[in-house]
Design a protein around this motif. Structure first.
Motif, PDB file in Angstrom:
ATOM      1  N   UNK A 564       5.741  33.245  26.587  1.00  0.00           N
ATOM      2  CA  UNK A 564       4.718  32.851  27.552  1.00  0.00           C
ATOM      3  C   UNK A 564       4.839  31.352  27.777  1.00  0.00           C
ATOM      4  N   UNK A 565       4.183  30.877  28.805  1.00  0.00           N
ATOM      5  CA  UNK A 565       4.116  29.445  29.076  1.00  0.00           C
ATOM      6  C   UNK A 565       2.676  28.996  28.952  1.00  0.00           C
ATOM      7  N   UNK A 566       2.437  28.062  28.048  1.00  0.00           N
ATOM      8  CA  UNK A 566       1.075  27.604  27.781  1.00  0.00           C
ATOM      9  C   UNK A 566       0.578  26.683  28.894  1.00  0.00           C
ATOM     10  N   UNK A 567      -0.723  26.688  29.077  1.00  0.00           N
ATOM     11  CA  UNK A 567      -1.381  25.804  30.027  1.00  0.00           C
ATOM     12  C   UNK A 567      -2.589  25.178  29.339  1.00  0.00           C
ATOM     13  N   UNK A 568      -2.845  23.909  29.612  1.00  0.00           N
ATOM     14  CA  UNK A 568      -3.989  23.244  29.000  1.00  0.00           C
ATOM     15  C   UNK A 568      -5.001  22.829  30.054  1.00  0.00           C
ATOM     16  N   UNK A 569      -6.271  23.067  29.722  1.00  0.00           N
ATOM     17  CA  UNK A 569      -7.374  22.622  30.559  1.00  0.00           C
ATOM     18  C   UNK A 569      -8.465  22.115  29.630  1.00  0.00           C
ATOM     19  N   UNK A 570      -9.174  21.091  30.051  1.00  0.00           N
ATOM     20  CA  UNK A 570     -10.171  20.490  29.169  1.00  0.00           C
ATOM     21  C   UNK A 570     -11.260  21.474  28.754  1.00  0.00           C
TER      22      UNK A 570
END
Length: 597
Positions: A564-570
């Protein structure tokens, strides 16, 4: 008083009573009592003991809860969606309707209500008053422990002090996170002042004053009270009577020979015996009998009862286990593997992914074409001193001793478990041989049970460290550096961890506080890998840190497959309050955590 080990067999006896007034959902509703009258229960010390131990069992739960926590981070992947939703979290996919998105209890106040019931009723029990007061503090500790988990997950939560709320309780407002942390610290201090420093005999495993001190240090660190956290952690280090587990034994002669393929002893000036003992010093933390000097708080297990600890014997084991196939439920990621230092304490520079794939594929295809077992093929190359020459093996050469103690990687042996009764060697297939193959290409060696319980192949008869001294040392190092800067005292404490595993000392100084904190965070990541602390750190590290490690960052397998490809959001600093909780408690409808409305 009944010992904790024996009492877990009797927990089911009290579960019906606990269910009388259990807090079942976020509107704080409970199941009305209609079968057992509480006034018929609180008549003996045994009644109080059974109820208190049900609080222990529920609050401390199992190794499952700690080991699965890190699937909500970049270090650990969970392949089975019905077990946890870490795969959703790391892709910024959680929403209030998500299921299985916390590692224990969800938005539940069961443990808190159990504690309040205990405190409201135990005074009427005829028993020794000193014992009674101690038991009250034990229950209060677990209530505060539960609040630490809750505030780390959701930030604001309602503080229910000693009340036993009505079934139709009105709307409950959330307290601020600052108020929750202050409450935890206050309760931890009270427990520290009243609990004994240790126990003996059948009471071994109960909460001590030092466990309360550790809870205080964690709450102080997580709430930004760095000077206080440093002082509290140092008190534990200096006065708690704990020491790092360090038997200094060589346990596996086969691996002792094999490691010549992985470490350039003379070239790096590394003493082989010290390094090899370091591997077993570290790995043995989770497999020694009761009484480990590093343990501050533990979860105990009973060898005679089945299904006591599936996680360490089945869930994290590789699918090729000979006694009972492992499930590879939670596995280390390449991202974590690349974080381990080199054997001389320097940063490891991973090869480009395309090169890694090429190297792995070439070695894997050569082995498969030979028609030999992986054990025979690898052993031949160890005997003729050529295993080290394969390009894929190069990225695992001359690395931190904790890597070898923690990670099963392709072509590496593991001979001291019941999987390794023959010269076991880890092989990896991408979904080929059976459905339970690791998706990341790795499995855990760290924390894995060496053998099943005597009664059931699904159990692991070891106690599990909920808090150990190494974590306190790392908290002291981080808190001190943030409060007053990196100094020789911090370096001396970190060197205890390094010396335990045969690694070189940490740097004596850094050019900036930021560089020192980055180093300590990495040391924390390595030392505590897979123990649930990485997920706790998500909510407290700054935005740039998590953008670097999780924003558009892939988790990939050795053959190049994208897991998978991780994504970051606050918004990921906090979890969403579950929608069923919002539906049942109108006060939460306008108080959902940011980004989840």
């Amino acid at each position: 008083m009944k010992g904790l080990n024996s009492i877990y067999k009797q927990i089911r006896m009290i579960s019906v009573l606990v269910g009388i007034t259990i807090l079942s959902s976020c509107d704080l509703d409970v199941i009305p009592p209609d079968t057992i009258a509480p006034e018929n229960y609180w008549t003996s010390e045994n009644d109080a003991t059974l109820f208190l131990n049900s609080i222990y069992s529920s609050s401390r739960s199992t190794a499952y809860n700690y080991m699965y926590a890190d699937v909500f981070s970049d270090d650990v992947y969970n392949r089975h969606s019905h077990e946890a939703a870490g795969f959703l979290f790391v892709q910024n996919g959680l929403n209030p309707g998500s299921n299985y998105y916390t590692n224990t209890h969800n938005w539940s106040f069961v443990n808190i209500r159990m504690t309040n019931i205990f405190l409201a009723n135990v005074d009427q029990v005829p028993m020794n008053e000193d014992t009674k007061e101690r038991m009250k503090l034990e229950a209060r500790f677990w209530r505060a422990w539960d609040y630490l988990f809750k505030t780390n997950q959701w930030g604001k939560v309602p503080i229910i002090y000693d009340e036993i709320l009505e079934y139709d309780v009105p709307m409950m407002q959330r307290n601020s996170q600052e108020e929750v942390y202050d409450y935890i610290i206050s309760e931890a201090k009270a427990c520290y002042n009243g609990l004994p420093a240790s126990y003996s005999g059948s009471d071994y495993g109960r909460v001590t004053r030092w466990a309360a001190r550790a809870l205080q240090a964690k709450a102080e660190l997580y709430s930004g009270k760095y000077a206080e956290a440093a002082a509290t952690a140092k008190d534990i280090i200096d006065n708690g009577g704990f020491s790092l587990f360090q038997p200094n034994q060589l346990l596996d002669p086969k691996e002792y020979t094999e490691m010549d393929q992985f470490i350039d002893w003379a070239q790096l000036g590394i003493d082989k015996d010290t390094f090899m003992k370091g591997i077993y010093n570290y790995g043995g933390i989770w497999t020694e009998p009761n009484g480990n000097p590093e343990y501050i708080l533990t979860r105990q297990y009973v060898d005679a009862s089945g299904y006591t600890d599936w996680t360490r014997y089945i869930f994290i084991r590789p699918a090729q286990c000979n006694t009972s196939d492992g499930w590879s439920s939670i596995t280390p990621t390449q991202n974590l593997v690349d974080a381990y230092w080199t054997a001389d304490g320097k940063e490891f520079t991973p090869p480009p992914q395309s090169t890694r794939v090429q190297n792995f594929t070439a070695m894997d295809e050569e082995w498969l074409a030979s028609g030999q077992t992986i054990e025979r093929w690898s052993n031949e190359r160890i005997e003729n001193n050529t295993l080290k020459d394969y390009s894929y093996i190069q990225e695992f050469r001359n690395r931190d001793a904790r890597l070898y103690a923690s990670i099963l990687f392709p072509f590496k042996s593991w001979n001291i478990s019941d999987v390794g009764e023959f010269t076991y060697r880890f092989k990896w297939r991408d979904g080929g041989e059976q459905n339970n193959e690791s998706k990341t290409g790795f499995n855990w060696r760290k924390q894995s049970a060496l053998q099943a319980t005597t009664s059931d192949v699904y159990g692991a008869g070891y106690e599990y460290p909920v808090i150990r001294l190494a974590e306190i040392i790392l908290m002291y190092a981080e808190a001190t550096t943030l409060a007053t800067g990196y100094n020789s005292n911090v370096a001396a404490e970190l060197n205890k961890l390094r010396q335990r595993v045969g690694m070189p000392d940490v740097p004596a100084a850094f050019s900036s506080k930021e560089d020192a904190i980055e180093f300590i965070r990495k040391e924390r990541r390595i030392e505590l890998a897979g123990e649930g602390r990485r997920s706790e750190d998500v909510s407290r590290y700054e935005e740039e840190y998590w953008k670097k490690h999780m924003d558009n960052v892939a988790i990939e397998a050795p053959n190049g497959a994208n897991v998978l490809t991780m994504q970051w959001n606050s918004r990921m600093r906090l979890k969403p309050i579950p929608q069923n909780a919002v539906d049942l408690n109108p006060s939460l409808q306008k108080d959902q955590n940011p980004g989840y409305n």
